[in-house]
Design a protein around this motif. Sequence first.
Motif, PDB file in Angstrom:
ATOM      1  N   SER A 247       1.352  13.631  -5.349  1.00 38.46           N
ATOM      2  CA  SER A 247       2.362  12.911  -4.584  1.00 38.46           C
ATOM      3  C   SER A 247       3.741  13.213  -5.134  1.00 38.46           C
ATOM      4  O   SER A 247       3.917  13.414  -6.338  1.00 38.46           O
ATOM      5  N   SER A 248       4.737  13.216  -4.238  1.00 43.62           N
ATOM      6  CA  SER A 248       6.117  13.353  -4.687  1.00 43.62           C
ATOM      7  C   SER A 248       6.630  12.067  -5.308  1.00 43.62           C
ATOM      8  O   SER A 248       7.673  12.056  -5.947  1.00 43.62           O
TER       9      SER A 248
ATOM     10  N   GLN B  78       0.846  -1.191   0.000  1.00 38.35           N
ATOM     11  CA  GLN B  78       0.000   0.000   0.000  1.00 38.35           C
ATOM     12  C   GLN B  78       0.883   1.243   0.000  1.00 38.35           C
ATOM     13  O   GLN B  78       2.007   1.214   0.517  1.00 38.35           O
ATOM     14  N   ASP B  79       0.376   2.315  -0.582  1.00 36.58           N
ATOM     15  CA  ASP B  79       1.087   3.595  -0.495  1.00 36.58           C
ATOM     16  C   ASP B  79       0.275   4.548   0.362  1.00 36.58           C
ATOM     17  O   ASP B  79      -0.943   4.644   0.249  1.00 36.58           O
ATOM     18  N   ARG B  80       0.958   5.239   1.243  1.00 36.91           N
ATOM     19  CA  ARG B  80       0.335   6.151   2.185  1.00 36.91           C
ATOM     20  C   ARG B  80       1.178   7.422   2.277  1.00 36.91           C
ATOM     21  O   ARG B  80       2.351   7.430   1.902  1.00 36.91           O
ATOM     22  N   THR B  81       0.574   8.465   2.828  1.00 36.24           N
ATOM     23  CA  THR B  81       1.290   9.713   3.091  1.00 36.24           C
ATOM     24  C   THR B  81       1.080  10.078   4.555  1.00 36.24           C
ATOM     25  O   THR B  81      -0.059  10.056   5.046  1.00 36.24           O
ATOM     26  N   PHE B  82       2.167  10.380   5.254  1.00 38.83           N
ATOM     27  CA  PHE B  82       2.092  10.775   6.653  1.00 38.83           C
ATOM     28  C   PHE B  82       2.133  12.299   6.756  1.00 38.83           C
ATOM     29  O   PHE B  82       2.962  12.961   6.131  1.00 38.83           O
TER      30      PHE B  82
ATOM     31  N   GLY C 252       0.241   7.870  -2.646  1.00 37.37           N
ATOM     32  CA  GLY C 252       1.022   8.250  -1.481  1.00 37.37           C
ATOM     33  C   GLY C 252       2.495   8.335  -1.785  1.00 37.37           C
ATOM     34  O   GLY C 252       2.963   7.898  -2.848  1.00 37.37           O
ATOM     35  N   ASP C 253       3.268   8.872  -0.848  1.00 37.34           N
ATOM     36  CA  ASP C 253       4.708   9.008  -1.050  1.00 37.34           C
ATOM     37  C   ASP C 253       5.526   8.048  -0.189  1.00 37.34           C
ATOM     38  O   ASP C 253       6.749   8.078  -0.213  1.00 37.34           O
ATOM     39  N   THR C 254       4.835   7.187   0.583  1.00 36.69           N
ATOM     40  CA  THR C 254       5.513   6.203   1.431  1.00 36.69           C
ATOM     41  C   THR C 254       4.919   4.827   1.154  1.00 36.69           C
ATOM     42  O   THR C 254       3.695   4.670   1.171  1.00 36.69           O
ATOM     43  N   ILE C 255       5.771   3.856   0.910  1.00 39.48           N
ATOM     44  CA  ILE C 255       5.313   2.495   0.622  1.00 39.48           C
ATOM     45  C   ILE C 255       5.312   1.688   1.913  1.00 39.48           C
ATOM     46  O   ILE C 255       6.318   1.635   2.639  1.00 39.48           O
TER      47      ILE C 255
ATOM     48  N   ASN D  45      -5.005   2.229  -2.943  1.00 36.48           N
ATOM     49  CA  ASN D  45      -6.236   2.813  -3.468  1.00 36.48           C
ATOM     50  C   ASN D  45      -6.200   2.966  -4.974  1.00 36.48           C
ATOM     51  O   ASN D  45      -7.206   2.727  -5.650  1.00 36.48           O
ATOM     52  N   ALA D  46      -5.060   3.393  -5.548  1.00 40.60           N
ATOM     53  CA  ALA D  46      -5.040   3.684  -6.984  1.00 40.60           C
ATOM     54  C   ALA D  46      -3.743   3.313  -7.688  1.00 40.60           C
ATOM     55  O   ALA D  46      -3.723   3.232  -8.905  1.00 40.60           O
ATOM     56  N   ARG D  47      -2.667   3.086  -6.955  1.00 40.10           N
ATOM     57  CA  ARG D  47      -1.361   2.918  -7.583  1.00 40.10           C
ATOM     58  C   ARG D  47      -1.171   1.504  -8.144  1.00 40.10           C
ATOM     59  O   ARG D  47      -1.431   0.518  -7.456  1.00 40.10           O
ATOM     60  N   THR D  48      -0.694   1.439  -9.393  1.00 42.81           N
ATOM     61  CA  THR D  48      -0.307   0.171 -10.010  1.00 42.81           C
ATOM     62  C   THR D  48       1.194  -0.005  -9.861  1.00 42.81           C
ATOM     63  O   THR D  48       1.960   0.952 -10.026  1.00 42.81           O
ATOM     64  N   TYR D  49       1.621  -1.234  -9.567  1.00 47.20           N
ATOM     65  CA  TYR D  49       3.040  -1.532  -9.364  1.00 47.20           C
ATOM     66  C   TYR D  49       3.567  -2.404 -10.512  1.00 47.20           C
ATOM     67  O   TYR D  49       2.853  -3.264 -11.027  1.00 47.20           O
ATOM     68  N   LYS D  50       4.808  -2.150 -10.876  1.00 50.64           N
ATOM     69  CA  LYS D  50       5.526  -2.981 -11.852  1.00 50.64           C
ATOM     70  C   LYS D  50       6.593  -3.740 -11.071  1.00 50.64           C
ATOM     71  O   LYS D  50       7.693  -3.244 -10.848  1.00 50.64           O
ATOM     72  N   LEU D  51       6.242  -4.940 -10.625  1.00 49.72           N
ATOM     73  CA  LEU D  51       7.104  -5.705  -9.732  1.00 49.72           C
ATOM     74  C   LEU D  51       8.307  -6.276 -10.478  1.00 49.72           C
ATOM     75  O   LEU D  51       8.167  -6.847 -11.564  1.00 49.72           O
TER      76      LEU D  51
END
Length: 594
Positions: A416-417, A201-205, A292-295, A321-327
């Motif tokens: 997001s940064s 998940q990606d989140r922002t603090f 988000g900017d933190t994984i 919520n929305a980010r797609t990852y390229k593993l």
Amino acid sequence: MTTHHFITRRTFLGYAGTSAAALLAGLPPVEATPVTKAGDNAFEPDIALELTAQPQSVALRSGPATPVWTYQARVVKGDPASVHASPGGYLGPTLRVRRGQKLRVDFVNHTDQPSIVNWHGLHVPADMMGLPRYEVKPGEHYRYEFEVRDRAGTYWYHAMAAGHTPEQVYFGLAGLLLVTDDEEQALALPRGEYDVPLVIQDRTFGDNNHLHYLPGTGPEAAPTHGSSPQAPGMGSGVMGGSGMMGGQGMMSGNGTSDGMTGGGMMGGMMGGQGMMSGGMSGMMTRMMGFFGDTILVNGKPDATLKVATHAYRLRVLNASNARTYKLGWEDGRPLTVIATGGGLLERPVQKDYVMLTPGQRIELWADFSQDAVGTQLALMSLAFDGMSGMMESTMGEGMMGGGMMGNMMSRMMSGSSLADGARFVILKVAVTQKADEVLELPQHLSTLTRLRAEDAVNRDRPRIFRVTMGHMRWGFNGRSFQMNEVTPDEIVKLGTTEVWEFVNNMMMAHAIHLHGLQFQVLERRNSPQGVGVVEGCVDDGWEDTVLLMPNERVKLLMRFADFTGSYAYQCHMLEHAAMGLMRDYEVQPAQTPA
């Protein structure tokens, strides 16, 4: 259809034999008496659980604890090992069940918003699926009773509520559900400590270690006891007039809401009285999705997995919520895929990288037996053309100004940064000890029962579902979400096999998810070439969620079996769904009475 098991707070307190004060104080209620399904004998569960959604504060980083919502579970009947707590993060416990077991889950809502639990990927009756029409108010209770019919695999559960799903999942209401069966148990797969879930998940603090999402959201926001099909804060003042995307800026180049081209969308965002005047970040989050900017992995930032020189089964879920990852592995070693969202593949598949869109799961065979103790690895999200790349290809490099401008636009739109499509570390892996056992990768994993396209009742005329946008709302075929609304072209017959084709005319990717069944991917057309994406899609097995790239068309083959009732199809980029990109479909009996 069976009746749904809706129980008011007063009724629940009565049959549970627990006082209101004790329940609200969080004391464990006594076991509830069984609820009889209409027309059936009493349901006798093999496993009975109580699953409570409640606020909590957890230590995710140094400094103050972080307020979250979380699921707590206890076993009322059956094997205590059915529930595995997730220590150190905010995720709900992992639930472990076996195919063929009868499962009862009593959901208790101790949040201050309406909510319900959605069983993502499971094939269950419509009133057991956990859709917004069944959400319960704060303090109320919902009972699920169903047989686990799905193949062994990695599934999950998460909150749903009209207008509040993205918020509730973001602040913690999600967990894994793992199914096993005899076929899987017969395989020599990594087990125990070598069977590892990885929930990404990606989140922002923000300040004081609080999770930053949208203003007025989360466990410490003002209570929301009502229910709305719109996203929070999406009132008529923002929707109407010449707001964020006024006039023809919302339309495609020909002035229709049938699609949204780059020029039309950017015109609406950049020009006139709209986008650039205040509230841009919140509006872009609602329309484009949260980045988000933190994984976080398993609810924890900066995660490191300590492994032995052994083969591991990594169950990877994209719960963002929305980010797609390229593993991909940082050192370039290939990924070995053994399962998708609907269970084991027939045989292992090797990929240089794997695309994982929100809601999707993948299982990897990761063998560290040839790595020396002390080796440091990293599981990455590799760079790919995300928002900026698609804007450049859709609108032309002259308009976007090339790479730097495109990257700036991507960051602006995601808020997001850590831009969509950026390269970053997901998880560090440290080989810390020697293992003596050697486990060989099975070359045959499962015998898949495949659907046949020639059996589809609409093989030559697939149902077409176009992603559209108009009047500040996402939609399919120009229709946005309306509670309990089903149109004639969203009605199917029980016992039939069909082909559904999803068409994306947008410059954004979407994560298409169908509730209540698994499907097979028949074909992809108009897939973007040379952007390092589509080759990472694993379309070999059963799935319930599929990545739909800009301008792409994807045909899905599915069968409507066992249950009638209303289910849903949606984009699992949760803000997109909250902004209308979700619709119901209805399974009717094969013979409808006159």
